[in-house]
Motif scaffolding. Structure first.
Motif, PDB file in Angstrom:
ATOM      1  N   UNK A  31      -5.872   6.214   7.176  1.00 50.64           N
ATOM      2  CA  UNK A  31      -6.670   7.300   6.606  1.00 50.64           C
ATOM      3  C   UNK A  31      -8.062   6.795   6.224  1.00 50.64           C
ATOM      4  N   UNK A  33     -11.572   8.387   4.041  1.00 45.24           N
ATOM      5  CA  UNK A  33     -12.051   9.474   3.197  1.00 45.24           C
ATOM      6  C   UNK A  33     -13.512   9.224   2.812  1.00 45.24           C
ATOM      7  N   UNK A  99       0.510   4.760   4.718  1.00 45.56           N
ATOM      8  CA  UNK A  99       0.900   5.739   3.709  1.00 45.56           C
ATOM      9  C   UNK A  99       1.580   5.043   2.527  1.00 45.56           C
ATOM     10  N   UNK A 100       1.202   5.450   1.322  1.00 48.98           N
ATOM     11  CA  UNK A 100       1.766   4.857   0.129  1.00 48.98           C
ATOM     12  C   UNK A 100       1.093   3.572  -0.305  1.00 48.98           C
ATOM     13  N   UNK A 101       0.109   3.118   0.472  1.00 49.15           N
ATOM     14  CA  UNK A 101      -0.621   1.902   0.136  1.00 49.15           C
ATOM     15  C   UNK A 101      -1.858   2.235  -0.698  1.00 49.15           C
ATOM     16  N   UNK A 102      -2.419   1.234  -1.396  1.00 47.95           N
ATOM     17  CA  UNK A 102      -3.619   1.505  -2.198  1.00 47.95           C
ATOM     18  C   UNK A 102      -4.780   1.991  -1.336  1.00 47.95           C
ATOM     19  N   UNK A 103      -5.655   2.732  -1.949  1.00 49.72           N
ATOM     20  CA  UNK A 103      -6.881   3.184  -1.300  1.00 49.72           C
ATOM     21  C   UNK A 103      -8.000   2.237  -1.712  1.00 49.72           C
ATOM     22  N   UNK A 104      -8.699   1.692  -0.713  1.00 49.43           N
ATOM     23  CA  UNK A 104      -9.754   0.715  -0.968  1.00 49.43           C
ATOM     24  C   UNK A 104     -11.104   1.311  -0.596  1.00 49.43           C
TER      25      UNK A 104
ATOM     26  N   UNK B  33      -3.423   5.255  -9.454  1.00 45.53           N
ATOM     27  CA  UNK B  33      -4.134   3.999  -9.246  1.00 45.53           C
ATOM     28  C   UNK B  33      -5.227   3.860 -10.304  1.00 45.53           C
ATOM     29  N   UNK B  35      -8.911   1.850 -11.125  1.00 47.96           N
ATOM     30  CA  UNK B  35     -10.047   1.188 -10.488  1.00 47.96           C
ATOM     31  C   UNK B  35     -11.051   0.745 -11.544  1.00 47.96           C
ATOM     32  N   UNK B  48      -1.765  -0.138  -8.445  1.00 49.56           N
ATOM     33  CA  UNK B  48      -1.126   1.101  -8.016  1.00 49.56           C
ATOM     34  C   UNK B  48       0.262   1.136  -8.633  1.00 49.56           C
ATOM     35  N   UNK B  50       3.728   3.564  -8.740  1.00 45.39           N
ATOM     36  CA  UNK B  50       4.372   4.684  -8.072  1.00 45.39           C
ATOM     37  C   UNK B  50       5.069   5.581  -9.098  1.00 45.39           C
TER      38      UNK B  50
END
Lengths: 114, 114
Positions: A31, A33, A99-104, B33, B35, B48, B50
């Motif tokens: 993904x 964004x 999916x389900x991983x951190x967004x960097x 999450x 930051x 993160x 869950x």
């Protein structure tokens, strides 16, 4: 985590012009964004960049103003069109490897419109 | 619209003290999450957690999650001057199936006095 390169890091633009921001990742990601951070504010999601198809925009953001491309799994661009001083913000791209991983996040592009 | 709210909005403490920041959200989530952002630069991912987890640690950071209260807290122990930054929580809505962008809180600006 992936290495995210965002260009330019900053720019000063004239009213009425357009600027394209690039986001390059060193590995394929699921993904991508784009977010906007107005001065002194938090981040707001602009859109999800979909690989090979039109981006999915959040309420308040439209394709004519913020066209987005994502030709492959490692690259995306955001264009800020017909800029006005209200568009002065930091624009950030982010990626999720799975999916389900951190967004960097990339380091962002600081945009000032005169 | 922003669904996350952090408090306090600003926090100033002495070096060596512990700093606690809280975050509330409104909808069911997949994960939450935290930051850090230094001086309007890019966001650094901290932790993160869950929706089925209650507590998570990483070095001097401790995050808790209470899904029944829709709230989370970030604790930084033995604070250092380098911890001075803005801290944001961000949620990944359950309705998105893990493929949505994040909704950010307004952030807490933390100042560590030497």
């Amino acid at each position: 985590s992936a290495v995210i390169s965002q260009k330019p890091s900053r720019d000063i633009c004239q009213r009425g012009t357009s600027l394209t921001i690039q986001c390059q990742v060193d590995s394929q990601v699921t993904m991508m964004f784009w977010y906007r951070q107005q001065p002194g504010q938090s981040l707001t999601l602009i859109a999800t960049a979909n690989q090979g198809s039109e981006a999915t925009y959040e309420s308040g953001f439209v394709i004519d103003k913020f066209p987005i491309s994502r030709p492959n799994l490692t690259f995306s661009t955001l264009t800020v069109s017909n800029m006005s001083p209200e568009d002065s913000s930091i624009y950030l791209c982010s990626v999720v490897i799975g999916l389900g991983q951190p967004q960097h996040f990339g380091d962002g592009t600081r945009l000032s419109i005169l | 619209s922003q669904q996350g709210e952090e408090d306090p909005q600003a926090l100033s403490i002495q070096e060596g003290e512990n700093a606690t920041m809280n975050c509330s959200y409104k909808t069911s989530i997949n994960n939450l999450q935290w930051y850090r952002q230094n001086s309007g630069r890019g966001l650094v991912h901290l932790i993160l957690i869950r929706s089925n987890e209650r507590e998570k640690h990483s070095g001097r950071l401790r995050v808790t999650l209470d899904t029944s209260k829709k709230s989370s807290s970030l604790l930084i122990t033995a604070s250092r001057a380098a911890d001075t930054a803005s801290y944001f929580c961000a949620t990944d809505a359950e309705s998105g199936g893990g493929a949505d962008g994040l909704t950010f809180g307004k952030g807490t600006h933390l100042i560590i006095q030497p």
